[in-house]
Design an enzyme around this catalytic site. Structure first.
Site, PDB file in Angstrom:
ATOM      1  N   GLU A  91      30.395 -11.511  57.670  1.00 27.75           N
ATOM      2  CA  GLU A  91      28.838 -12.471  57.408  1.00 27.75           C
ATOM      3  C   GLU A  91      29.406 -14.015  57.287  1.00 27.75           C
ATOM      4  OE1 GLU A  91      30.019  -9.657  55.217  1.00 27.75           O
ATOM      5  OE2 GLU A  91      28.096  -8.605  55.181  1.00 27.75           O
ATOM      6  N   GLU A  95      28.182  -2.354  53.638  1.00 32.59           N
ATOM      7  CA  GLU A  95      28.305  -1.734  51.917  1.00 32.59           C
ATOM      8  C   GLU A  95      27.514  -0.702  51.643  1.00 32.59           C
ATOM      9  OE1 GLU A  95      26.901  -5.464  52.219  1.00 32.59           O
ATOM     10  OE2 GLU A  95      28.318  -6.337  50.739  1.00 32.59           O
ATOM     11  N   ALA A 132      22.456  -6.301  56.792  1.00 33.19           N
ATOM     12  CA  ALA A 132      21.067  -6.523  57.106  1.00 33.19           C
ATOM     13  C   ALA A 132      20.194  -7.371  58.323  1.00 33.19           C
ATOM     14  CB  ALA A 132      21.246  -6.998  56.294  1.00 33.19           C
ATOM     15  N   GLY A 136      26.148  -4.948  55.888  1.00 34.57           N
ATOM     16  CA  GLY A 136      25.671  -4.246  54.861  1.00 34.57           C
ATOM     17  C   GLY A 136      25.840  -2.623  55.236  1.00 34.57           C
TER      18      GLY A 136
HETATM   19  C1  HXC Z   1      19.515  -8.247  63.561  1.00 39.11           C
HETATM   20  C2  HXC Z   1      21.137  -6.572  64.916  1.00 39.11           C
HETATM   21  C3  HXC Z   1      22.047  -6.759  63.950  1.00 39.11           C
HETATM   22  C4  HXC Z   1      21.584  -7.313  62.700  1.00 39.11           C
HETATM   23  C5  HXC Z   1      22.458  -5.907  65.636  1.00 39.11           C
HETATM   24  N1  HXC Z   1      21.323  -6.562  66.440  1.00 39.11           N
HETATM   25  N2  HXC Z   1      23.195  -6.703  64.844  1.00 39.11           N
HETATM   26  N3  HXC Z   1      19.017  -7.177  64.885  1.00 39.11           N
HETATM   27  N4  HXC Z   1      20.624  -7.849  62.237  1.00 39.11           N
HETATM   28  N5  HXC Z   1      22.492  -7.114  61.749  1.00 39.11           N
HETATM   29  C6  HXC Z   1      20.132  -6.420  67.630  1.00 39.11           C
HETATM   30  C7  HXC Z   1      21.291  -7.416  68.572  1.00 39.11           C
HETATM   31  O1  HXC Z   1      20.223  -8.792  68.294  1.00 39.11           O
HETATM   32  C8  HXC Z   1      20.604  -6.562  69.586  1.00 39.11           C
HETATM   33  O2  HXC Z   1      18.961  -7.372  70.063  1.00 39.11           O
HETATM   34  C9  HXC Z   1      20.940  -5.492  69.222  1.00 39.11           C
HETATM   35  O3  HXC Z   1      20.708  -5.293  68.420  1.00 39.11           O
HETATM   36  C10 HXC Z   1      21.185  -4.712  70.058  1.00 39.11           C
HETATM   37  O4  HXC Z   1      22.420  -5.788  69.629  1.00 39.11           O
HETATM   38  P1  HXC Z   1      24.292  -6.387  70.490  1.00 39.11           P
HETATM   39  O5  HXC Z   1      24.723  -8.352  70.325  1.00 39.11           O
HETATM   40  O6  HXC Z   1      23.327  -7.097  72.196  1.00 39.11           O
HETATM   41  O7  HXC Z   1      25.072  -5.658  71.042  1.00 39.11           O
HETATM   42  P2  HXC Z   1      26.649  -5.912  70.934  1.00 39.11           P
HETATM   43  O8  HXC Z   1      27.234  -6.348  72.216  1.00 39.11           O
HETATM   44  O9  HXC Z   1      26.876  -4.364  71.547  1.00 39.11           O
HETATM   45  O10 HXC Z   1      27.395  -5.974  70.120  1.00 39.11           O
HETATM   46  C11 HXC Z   1      27.240  -5.484  68.897  1.00 39.11           C
HETATM   47  C12 HXC Z   1      27.398  -6.244  67.477  1.00 39.11           C
HETATM   48  C13 HXC Z   1      26.402  -7.254  67.118  1.00 39.11           C
HETATM   49  C14 HXC Z   1      28.734  -5.914  67.948  1.00 39.11           C
HETATM   50  C15 HXC Z   1      27.210  -5.179  66.101  1.00 39.11           C
HETATM   51  O11 HXC Z   1      25.205  -6.580  67.311  1.00 39.11           O
HETATM   52  C16 HXC Z   1      26.899  -7.750  65.909  1.00 39.11           C
HETATM   53  O12 HXC Z   1      27.977  -8.506  65.593  1.00 39.11           O
HETATM   54  N6  HXC Z   1      26.205  -8.043  64.638  1.00 39.11           N
HETATM   55  C17 HXC Z   1      25.881  -8.426  63.609  1.00 39.11           C
HETATM   56  C18 HXC Z   1      27.037  -8.362  62.753  1.00 39.11           C
HETATM   57  C19 HXC Z   1      26.840  -8.713  61.595  1.00 39.11           C
HETATM   58  O13 HXC Z   1      27.148 -10.212  61.845  1.00 39.11           O
HETATM   59  N7  HXC Z   1      26.490  -8.457  60.329  1.00 39.11           N
HETATM   60  C20 HXC Z   1      26.527  -8.289  59.194  1.00 39.11           C
HETATM   61  C21 HXC Z   1      24.959  -9.096  58.712  1.00 39.11           C
HETATM   62  S1  HXC Z   1      24.409  -9.530  57.443  1.00 39.11           S
HETATM   63  P3  HXC Z   1      17.873  -7.044  71.245  1.00 39.11           P
HETATM   64  O14 HXC Z   1      16.547  -7.611  70.920  1.00 39.11           O
HETATM   65  O15 HXC Z   1      18.941  -8.679  71.681  1.00 39.11           O
HETATM   66  O16 HXC Z   1      18.632  -6.308  71.835  1.00 39.11           O
HETATM   67  C22 HXC Z   1      24.523  -8.543  56.003  1.00 39.11           C
HETATM   68  C23 HXC Z   1      24.608  -9.164  54.440  1.00 39.11           C
HETATM   69  C24 HXC Z   1      23.888  -7.971  53.565  1.00 39.11           C
HETATM   70  O17 HXC Z   1      25.096  -7.319  56.655  1.00 39.11           O
HETATM   71  C25 HXC Z   1      23.677  -8.633  52.023  1.00 39.11           C
HETATM   72  C26 HXC Z   1      22.948  -7.292  52.083  1.00 39.11           C
HETATM   73  C27 HXC Z   1      22.312  -7.878  50.390  1.00 39.11           C
END
Ligand code: HXC
Length: 259
Positions: free
Chosen positions: A133, A113, A67, A110
């Protein structure tokens, strides 16, 4: 087909509806707009008799990193409640046609999911499944704790959800979280081939069989057996049942019509 901003949609000749998540710069983060477009496209394919199965994919680097954190960062519980965010995942279970997730690279939060709402998963060798998360002070909210536990069991799920344990493609295969693993160059072709193979079969039988299998995770055995029996008998009202059995007896290929 509608014009979308966050997804690309293609209706193929092999009866496969292909949906690509298309926010590559944001790792296919699932903002509400994307989830609403996805739902729109899924409903359109579900209603289209020329489509027999659906593939959802991202790109080689990311199926989806979850998400959109930017959109959730300033939310409070009441706003979250009003956003119906989780419902955007749950409703995918209402699609009758089989959905295959073609997963490469990050499949997190997400995103994982979303893959879990699909009926089958084809992974590339680079796929990485996780529920990270916990790293940002929350927990899975779109089915992760429930669906992963049903697939992987309690202990591995606990590790993934509480301690951000990631699963490689091979581990996912080993633990039943993927149907098959393919090299990154061909994983999407493999997923489409699988979808096309299913799409060539008797459509009503495919849809009811999907429903029955999915209900196995929601019903008691007795209820599930009853549902299966009813759906099984129902299929004897279809032309495809008559055609399928006649073709077998006449030693020819059946021509299914979805009726
Ligand atoms: C918004 C995201 C994102 C996310 C990545 N990006 N994941 N933006 N939401 N979930 C964006 C980064 O901010 C970045 O933007 C660009 O994508 C590239 O990501 P980087 O981090 O620079 O790349 P990298 O170093 O290769 O790392 C990749 C990654 C990391 C391991 C996937 O981005 C990461 O850990 N992302 C978050 C994963 C996460 O926590 N997911 C769970 C979310 S909560 P810019 O603009 O800086 O280039 C969830 C709840 C669901 O999903 C519930 C639903 C109801």
């Amino acid at each position: 087909m509608n014009e979308y901003q966050d997804i690309l949609v293609e209706k193929r000749d092999d009866r496969v509806g292909l949906i690509r998540l298309n926010r590559p710069k944001a790792m296919n983060a699932l903002r509400p707009l994307l989830m609403d477009e996805l739902w729109d496209a899924l409903q359109a394919f579900d209603a289209d008799p020329e489509v027999g199965a659906i593939v959802i994919t991202g790109n080689e680097r990311a199926f989806s990193a979850g998400a959109d954190i930017g959109e959730m960062a300033t939310m409070d519980p009441v706003k979250m409640l009003g956003s119906h965010l989780s419902e955007r995942w749950h409703r995918i279970g209402r699609i009758r046609k089989p959905i295959i997730a073609a997963v490469s690279g990050y499949c997190l939060g997400g995103g994982c999911e979303l893959a879990l709402t699909c009926d089958m998963i084809v992974a590339s060798e680079t796929a990485q499944f996780g529920q990270p998360e916990i790293n940002i002070g929350i927990m899975p909210g779109a089915g992760g704790t429930q669906r992963l536990a049903r697939v992987l069991g309690k202990y591995l799920t606990m590790e993934m959800v509480l301690n951000d344990r990631r699963l490689s493609a091979q581990e996912a295969l080993q633990h039943g979280l993927a149907n098959r693993v393919a090299p990154v160059e061909v994983y999407l072709d493999e997923a489409i081939k699988l979808a096309a193979s299913i799409a060539a079969r008797a459509p009503v039988a495919v849809q009811l069989a999907k429903e029955a299998v999915n209900k196995a995770f929601e019903m008691t055995l007795e209820e599930g057996l009853q549902l299966e029996e009813r759906l099984f008998y129902f299929l004897f009202a279809t032309e495809d049942q008559k055609e399928g059995m006649r073709a077998f007896l006449e030693k020819r290929k059946p021509e299914f019509k979805g009726r």
